[in-house]
Every structure is written in C-alpha cells, then in structure tokens.
Design an enzyme around this catalytic site. Sequence first.
Site, PDB file in Angstrom:
ATOM      1  N   ASP A   1      22.596  65.201   2.707  1.00  0.00           N
ATOM      2  CA  ASP A   1      23.170  66.491   2.335  1.00  0.00           C
ATOM      3  C   ASP A   1      23.386  66.527   0.826  1.00  0.00           C
ATOM      4  OD1 ASP A   1      24.576  68.807   4.195  1.00  0.00           O
ATOM      5  OD2 ASP A   1      25.364  68.770   2.156  1.00  0.00           O
TER       6      ASP A   1
ATOM      7  N   THR B   1      28.867  78.989  12.095  1.00  0.00           N
ATOM      8  CA  THR B   1      28.925  77.910  11.101  1.00  0.00           C
ATOM      9  C   THR B   1      29.474  78.511   9.804  1.00  0.00           C
ATOM     10  OG1 THR B   1      26.761  78.356  10.112  1.00  0.00           O
ATOM     11  CG2 THR B   1      26.777  76.921  12.052  1.00  0.00           C
TER      12      THR B   1
ATOM     13  N   LYS C   1      12.200  81.805   5.826  1.00  0.00           N
ATOM     14  CA  LYS C   1      12.191  81.326   7.214  1.00  0.00           C
ATOM     15  C   LYS C   1      10.869  81.674   7.907  1.00  0.00           C
ATOM     16  CE  LYS C   1      16.195  79.317   7.239  1.00  0.00           C
ATOM     17  NZ  LYS C   1      16.328  77.859   7.448  1.00  0.00           N
TER      18      LYS C   1
ATOM     19  N   ASP D   1      19.086  66.493  -2.728  1.00  0.00           N
ATOM     20  CA  ASP D   1      18.803  67.888  -3.088  1.00  0.00           C
ATOM     21  C   ASP D   1      17.451  68.199  -2.450  1.00  0.00           C
ATOM     22  OD1 ASP D   1      18.083  70.324  -4.052  1.00  0.00           O
ATOM     23  OD2 ASP D   1      18.343  69.838  -6.167  1.00  0.00           O
TER      24      ASP D   1
ATOM     25  N   TYR E   1      15.673  85.164   2.151  1.00  0.00           N
ATOM     26  CA  TYR E   1      15.986  84.285   3.286  1.00  0.00           C
ATOM     27  C   TYR E   1      14.971  84.495   4.412  1.00  0.00           C
ATOM     28  CZ  TYR E   1      18.625  82.061   7.072  1.00  0.00           C
ATOM     29  OH  TYR E   1      19.003  81.262   8.132  1.00  0.00           O
TER      30      TYR E   1
HETATM   31  P1  NAP Z   1      25.825  75.222   6.919  1.00  0.00           P
HETATM   32  O1  NAP Z   1      26.908  74.768   7.813  1.00  0.00           O
HETATM   33  O2  NAP Z   1      26.199  75.787   5.615  1.00  0.00           O
HETATM   34  O3  NAP Z   1      24.789  74.025   6.708  1.00  0.00           O
HETATM   35  C1  NAP Z   1      23.814  74.051   5.712  1.00  0.00           C
HETATM   36  C2  NAP Z   1      23.793  72.695   5.078  1.00  0.00           C
HETATM   37  O4  NAP Z   1      22.679  72.633   4.150  1.00  0.00           O
HETATM   38  C3  NAP Z   1      25.067  72.428   4.267  1.00  0.00           C
HETATM   39  O5  NAP Z   1      25.583  71.161   4.613  1.00  0.00           O
HETATM   40  C4  NAP Z   1      24.574  72.467   2.845  1.00  0.00           C
HETATM   41  O6  NAP Z   1      25.213  71.577   1.985  1.00  0.00           O
HETATM   42  C5  NAP Z   1      23.144  71.968   3.004  1.00  0.00           C
HETATM   43  N1  NAP Z   1      22.366  72.284   1.819  1.00  0.00           N
HETATM   44  C6  NAP Z   1      22.302  73.449   1.147  1.00  0.00           C
HETATM   45  N2  NAP Z   1      21.487  73.328   0.096  1.00  0.00           N
HETATM   46  C7  NAP Z   1      21.025  72.065   0.102  1.00  0.00           C
HETATM   47  C8  NAP Z   1      20.160  71.334  -0.734  1.00  0.00           C
HETATM   48  N3  NAP Z   1      19.582  71.876  -1.815  1.00  0.00           N
HETATM   49  N4  NAP Z   1      19.906  70.044  -0.416  1.00  0.00           N
HETATM   50  C9  NAP Z   1      20.484  69.466   0.658  1.00  0.00           C
HETATM   51  N5  NAP Z   1      21.331  70.096   1.477  1.00  0.00           N
HETATM   52  C10 NAP Z   1      21.591  71.384   1.194  1.00  0.00           C
HETATM   53  O7  NAP Z   1      24.956  76.312   7.674  1.00  0.00           O
HETATM   54  P2  NAP Z   1      24.181  76.236   9.064  1.00  0.00           P
HETATM   55  O8  NAP Z   1      24.349  77.549   9.675  1.00  0.00           O
HETATM   56  O9  NAP Z   1      24.522  75.019   9.818  1.00  0.00           O
HETATM   57  O10 NAP Z   1      22.676  76.149   8.538  1.00  0.00           O
HETATM   58  C11 NAP Z   1      21.786  75.099   8.911  1.00  0.00           C
HETATM   59  C12 NAP Z   1      20.383  75.667   8.967  1.00  0.00           C
HETATM   60  O11 NAP Z   1      20.317  76.601  10.051  1.00  0.00           O
HETATM   61  C13 NAP Z   1      19.974  76.444   7.721  1.00  0.00           C
HETATM   62  O12 NAP Z   1      18.642  76.162   7.419  1.00  0.00           O
HETATM   63  C14 NAP Z   1      20.135  77.885   8.146  1.00  0.00           C
HETATM   64  O13 NAP Z   1      19.292  78.742   7.416  1.00  0.00           O
HETATM   65  C15 NAP Z   1      19.736  77.781   9.592  1.00  0.00           C
HETATM   66  N6  NAP Z   1      20.157  78.896  10.441  1.00  0.00           N
HETATM   67  C16 NAP Z   1      21.491  79.176  10.587  1.00  0.00           C
HETATM   68  C17 NAP Z   1      21.864  80.224  11.400  1.00  0.00           C
HETATM   69  C18 NAP Z   1      23.303  80.604  11.626  1.00  0.00           C
HETATM   70  O14 NAP Z   1      23.548  81.661  12.204  1.00  0.00           O
HETATM   71  N7  NAP Z   1      24.265  79.815  11.214  1.00  0.00           N
HETATM   72  C19 NAP Z   1      20.885  80.994  12.052  1.00  0.00           C
HETATM   73  C20 NAP Z   1      19.551  80.679  11.871  1.00  0.00           C
HETATM   74  C21 NAP Z   1      19.208  79.613  11.065  1.00  0.00           C
HETATM   75  P3  NAP Z   1      26.464  71.953   1.048  1.00  0.00           P
HETATM   76  O15 NAP Z   1      27.623  71.391   1.764  1.00  0.00           O
HETATM   77  O16 NAP Z   1      26.184  71.288  -0.201  1.00  0.00           O
HETATM   78  O17 NAP Z   1      26.488  73.432   0.836  1.00  0.00           O
END
Ligand code: NAP
Length: 267
Positions: free
Chosen positions: A28, A207, A176, A54, A172
């Site tokens: 992360d 999340t 995707k 990163d 975004y």
């Molecule tokens: P989240 O809790 O914010 O998790 C995203 C994680 O990615 C965070 O830990 C963040 O780290 C990390 N991150 C961001 N930029 C990064 C980088 N440059 N290098 C390494 N790590 C990085 O959100 P989530 O909802 O679980 O998202 C996880 C994935 O699911 C994402 O790809 C998101 O687009 C996808 N998704 C989510 C949803 C939804 O409804 N939640 C729906 C469809 C898809 P930091 O702590 O540093 O910010």
Amino acid sequence: MVTGGGNGIGRACCVRFAAAGARVVVADLMTDAATETVQAVEDAGGEAVAVQLDASDQESNTAMMRTAVETFGGIDVLLTAAGISHADYVSGDRSGNEELVAEAIERMADPASAFVDMELAAWRKVLDVNLTGTMLAVQGAARQMVASGGSGSIVTIASVAAKHPDAGPLAYAVSKAGVWMFTKSVARLLGPANIRVNAIGPGFIQTNMTQVLTEIPGVEDMFTTSLPLRRLGTPDEVAAAALFLASDESSYFTGTILHPDGGYFTD
Ligand code: NAP
C-alpha cells in the site's frame, strides 16, 4: 500479493486469503495502513508482510516483487486493489467530502463545462494509478510466474464503472474500462503459460472510497433505492468473489469479470 491492501476491499482480501492459507504480501502507499492489515492477518493466526508501494511507479512495483520472492519464495496470486476515485483521493480523508458532492451536483447541472474544464494532470493521475498501476503489478507478477515455470492466478479490481458511464467520474470510469479490457487481453496472452487473469467489477461497496455516500444525508439512498438488494455491499462480499477467482475452484475461468453489485446490472 495484494496491492491497495491497507484499506477496504484490499484489506478484506488479505484477511480472507490468509484465512484460506495464503501467506500475504500487503502492499500500500501508506505503510501504516499496510502494517495494520498485517496485524489483522496475524491476529487471525495468518502470516503477512507489509510493503510500501506506489502502484504507478515501476521501480516501486519491482521492489514489491522482490520482497514477495525474498520473503515467501514466489508469487502464486496477485490481486490489484490499489485505486483512487479522483486525483485528490486519499483513503480515509473526509475533509473534501462536502466539496466532492457539490462538484458532482455542479457536473450534473453543467456536464459540458465539467468536461471542457477538466485538467490534464488530474486525468493522468487517475489513469496512472488505476490503469498503469494495474499493468505494472500484473506484468511484474507474470514475469515471476513465468520465470518460475509455475502457474498463477491474477485478479484485477475493475468496477461497474468499467461498463456504465454513470457509475463514476470520467477518468475513473475510463481507467476501469481500461482495466477490464487489459484483463481480457492479458488473459489471452498468459493463458498458454497457465496463468489465469480475471476481474472483479464491484458495485457500490462500503469503504473509504464511498464514505461520501454514507456520510451525507440522502446520498446513499440515491444509489441504493434502484438496486434490487437495496444496500451497499461489504468489502468481505467482494473478497469472497476474489478468493474464488484466486483459487483453483475457478480453474476454468480466465478473462472473465464477476460483478458483486447487488443487482446493478439487471437494468
Ligand atoms: P480504499 O479503502 O480507499 O482502498 C484503496 C487503497 O488503494 C487504499 O489503501 C489506498 O492507499 C491505496 N492506494 C491508492 N493509491 C495508491 C498508490 N498509488 N499506490 C498504492 N496504493 C494506493 O477503497 P476501496 O473501495 O477498497 O478500493 C479498492 C479498489 O476497489 C479500487 O481500485 C477501487 O477503484 C475499487 N472499487 C471500489 C468500489 C467501491 O464502491 N468501494 C467499487 C468498485 C471498485 P492510501 O491509504 O494511501 O490512500
């Protein structure tokens, strides 16, 4: 190996994969978040190591692969959950939420201006993390899998926004859609090497990324009233699908996408 393993969907995958017997590399951007996930895995009796990553940086991805090989001897499964919803996104930072909603309402009122005023740097940041980040991690893991002569399973995290332009901001959704096409294309390239590549396309999951929906009155309802299941999903419900795709239970699946989305795509 799980990118974005410090929070949300990535963390739930780390915990679930560990419970199924995996030794997990938690990668992360924020080392503290990755370390918290390692603690959660260890508290449940599993084994994990934290790595700072990163996702958009090639050398950082190379270092992550090296840690995986040096610590656990190789990579069997990669899940790419690192992602951002917009250029200024910081997981867990609630400060800009009101502004985000105001901007979204503005976009709805004047979509043409929202597009013509979009800044290149903001577009690039989202594409760099979500799409190029996925490519770099998958390429690095595939190199290791091919070099070791073994098989492997790769799971990318796309979104319902990969297929529907209303499910997220422009950059975004495009990132995707790119992840989904990348997944199918690479599945064709890596299949002969016995490496399967599949995607998950979650709907709206509870999340940090969707906290804006739950914290501002009325916004969550706008998203859930039209869903057959009438609620947001949980990270663990996504992790269950991810475990299926990561494991041999899905041994004849490659180049496909599973949608834990509460019925979003029934319309
Ligand atoms: P989240 O809790 O914010 O998790 C995203 C994680 O990615 C965070 O830990 C963040 O780290 C990390 N991150 C961001 N930029 C990064 C980088 N440059 N290098 C390494 N790590 C990085 O959100 P989530 O909802 O679980 O998202 C996880 C994935 O699911 C994402 O790809 C998101 O687009 C996808 N998704 C989510 C949803 C939804 O409804 N939640 C729906 C469809 C898809 P930091 O702590 O540093 O910010």
